[in-house]
Scaffold this active site. Structure first.
Site, PDB file in Angstrom:
ATOM      1  N   TYR A 253       0.824  -1.202   0.000  1.00  0.00           N
ATOM      2  CA  TYR A 253       0.000   0.000   0.000  1.00  0.00           C
ATOM      3  C   TYR A 253       0.862   1.256   0.000  1.00  0.00           C
ATOM      4  O   TYR A 253       1.843   1.358   0.738  1.00  0.00           O
ATOM      5  CB  TYR A 253      -0.935   0.014   1.208  1.00  0.00           C
ATOM      6  CG  TYR A 253      -2.126  -0.903   1.050  1.00  0.00           C
ATOM      7  CD1 TYR A 253      -3.140  -0.591   0.155  1.00  0.00           C
ATOM      8  CD2 TYR A 253      -2.231  -2.086   1.773  1.00  0.00           C
ATOM      9  CE1 TYR A 253      -4.242  -1.429  -0.011  1.00  0.00           C
ATOM     10  CE2 TYR A 253      -3.321  -2.939   1.619  1.00  0.00           C
ATOM     11  CZ  TYR A 253      -4.317  -2.598   0.721  1.00  0.00           C
ATOM     12  OH  TYR A 253      -5.391  -3.443   0.546  1.00  0.00           O
TER      13      TYR A 253
ATOM     14  N   GLY B  86       5.522  -5.631   5.598  1.00  0.00           N
ATOM     15  CA  GLY B  86       5.526  -5.488   4.151  1.00  0.00           C
ATOM     16  C   GLY B  86       4.164  -5.197   3.560  1.00  0.00           C
ATOM     17  O   GLY B  86       3.975  -5.294   2.348  1.00  0.00           O
ATOM     18  N   LYS B  87       3.217  -4.810   4.417  1.00  0.00           N
ATOM     19  CA  LYS B  87       1.871  -4.506   3.922  1.00  0.00           C
ATOM     20  C   LYS B  87       1.766  -3.077   3.411  1.00  0.00           C
ATOM     21  O   LYS B  87       0.890  -2.768   2.594  1.00  0.00           O
ATOM     22  CB  LYS B  87       0.848  -4.760   5.034  1.00  0.00           C
ATOM     23  CG  LYS B  87       0.818  -6.221   5.494  1.00  0.00           C
ATOM     24  CD  LYS B  87      -0.057  -6.407   6.718  1.00  0.00           C
ATOM     25  CE  LYS B  87      -0.013  -7.852   7.201  1.00  0.00           C
ATOM     26  NZ  LYS B  87      -0.805  -8.056   8.443  1.00  0.00           N
ATOM     27  N   LEU B  88       2.623  -2.204   3.902  1.00  0.00           N
ATOM     28  CA  LEU B  88       2.740  -0.828   3.415  1.00  0.00           C
ATOM     29  C   LEU B  88       4.147  -0.620   2.873  1.00  0.00           C
ATOM     30  O   LEU B  88       5.117  -1.185   3.397  1.00  0.00           O
ATOM     31  CB  LEU B  88       2.491   0.187   4.532  1.00  0.00           C
ATOM     32  CG  LEU B  88       1.045   0.663   4.756  1.00  0.00           C
ATOM     33  CD1 LEU B  88       0.208  -0.445   5.364  1.00  0.00           C
ATOM     34  CD2 LEU B  88       1.026   1.903   5.646  1.00  0.00           C
TER      35      LEU B  88
END
Length: 337
Positions: free
Chosen positions: A278, A306-308
């Site tokens: 994201y 590692g999601k953003l």
């Protein structure tokens, strides 16, 4: 020379930078966008709310950003249904992840049921209050009441208009699309005063609606009951493919997360299945990060997974989402005009 100046000379300041706090001004007739700007002069929660408006506005104004929206909590019973519906209709939600409960309540309003203002009990009388409501056939959601006959209306709606459209295995997002179509039809045919709502708007505008924990709701219970007497069943894993396809096709991606729980994680974990993460994130939650729970975990923490993206613009705002969500959306709309 003052003692403060002596301290500054003796201990070079690396963290501190000159950025004087302002004081928010309010006036009659100010817009919500103006209020958010004034919040930016202040500190504590006001500053975070102002930053959230900045980030959310940028998410919405960029044509290359695909917007994922997570909706948990009692947002439909709490009166946020039209806010979300209008975001869908205006093209500001490209994929919605919510709960079976929110879709249940959304559908009830679409087909003619209604939530009502209620109350919490006086101190010391909580048990008596809820026992009385049970005897009267009324369910309570904090200070909101819902007569139980509306659930019967909803169950009949599912049997008459939704379940018979399927025979076999179906992904949840395909099921919610059919629910939206049925809600829209019933709303129109029966001349319901209330808007057709979230699922119907998503159906009309081809926005997928994912409900990864659908079994945790009246909608899920009814789907399970129907599965006991037919070949119908819901494929939860199928939606991982469907939402991953949306993420994979996104040039840039933004996440707006209202509340926590399964919708929040389902939105955020999607980026673990594609090359990118994201670029924007706004979270509205009541939960503190100090418990270690998912609902309170900050979006900064999500960056470590590692999601953003490391460079992502993100803000977490603590507060009741029935207060912060309309403020966020109204201020962003002011700035987009």
């Amino acid at each position: 020379m003052t003692d403060d100046e002596d301290a500054a000379d003796t201990h070079p300041r690396e963290e501190f930078h000159e950025d004087p706090l302002g004081h928010a001004d309010v006036w009659a007739g100010m817009s919500v966008g103006d209020l958010a700007t004034e919040y930016g002069k202040a500190g504590i929660g006001a500053a975070e709310m102002s930053r959230a408006v900045d980030v959310y506005t940028e998410m919405l104004e960029r044509d290359d950003v695909t917007n994922f929206f997570g909706l948990a909590g009692a947002m439909v019973p709490g009166g946020m249904r039209k806010v979300v519906t209008d975001l869908i209709r205006d093209g500001h939600i490209d994929a919605l992840v919510t709960t079976g409960a929110n879709l249940t309540h959304d559908s009830i309003e679409a087909i003619g049921g209604k939530h009502h203002h209620g109350r919490t009990a006086d101190s010391g009388h909580e048990r008596d209050h809820d026992e009385q409501l049970r005897d009267e056939g009324v369910d309570r959601i904090y200070n909101v009441y819902l007569p139980q006959e509306h659930f019967t209306l909803f169950e009949n709606h599912l049997r008459d208009r939704v379940f018979d459209e399927f025979d076999g295995v179906v992904a949840t997002s395909e099921f919610t699309r059919e629910l939206g179509r049925a809600n829209l039809a019933a709303n129109d045919e029966n001349g319901v005063d209330e808007d057709a709502g979230i699922a119907a708007a998503a159906y009309e505008h081809d926005v997928p609606v994912f409900v990864p924990a659908i079994q945790d709701s009246v909608l899920g219970i009814q789907a399970w009951m129907h599965s006991q007497v037919s070949a119908f069943t819901l494929d939860a894993l199928g939606d991982l493919t469907n939402i991953t396809d949306v993420a994979f096709d996104a040039e840039k991606a933004g996440a707006t997360v209202v509340g926590g729980g399964v919708p929040k994680n389902f939105v955020l974990q999607t980026m673990l299945t594609v090359p990118d993460a994201y670029d924007y994130g706004v979270q509205l939650t009541t939960d503190p990060a100090s418990t270690g729970g998912l609902s309170g975990a900050t979006l900064d923490e999500a960056r470590s997974w590692g999601k953003l993206e490391k460079s992502a613009k993100n803000v977490t705002v603590l507060g009741d989402a029935t207060i912060t969500l309309p403020l966020l959306v109204a201020a962003a709309r002011d700035r987009l005009e």
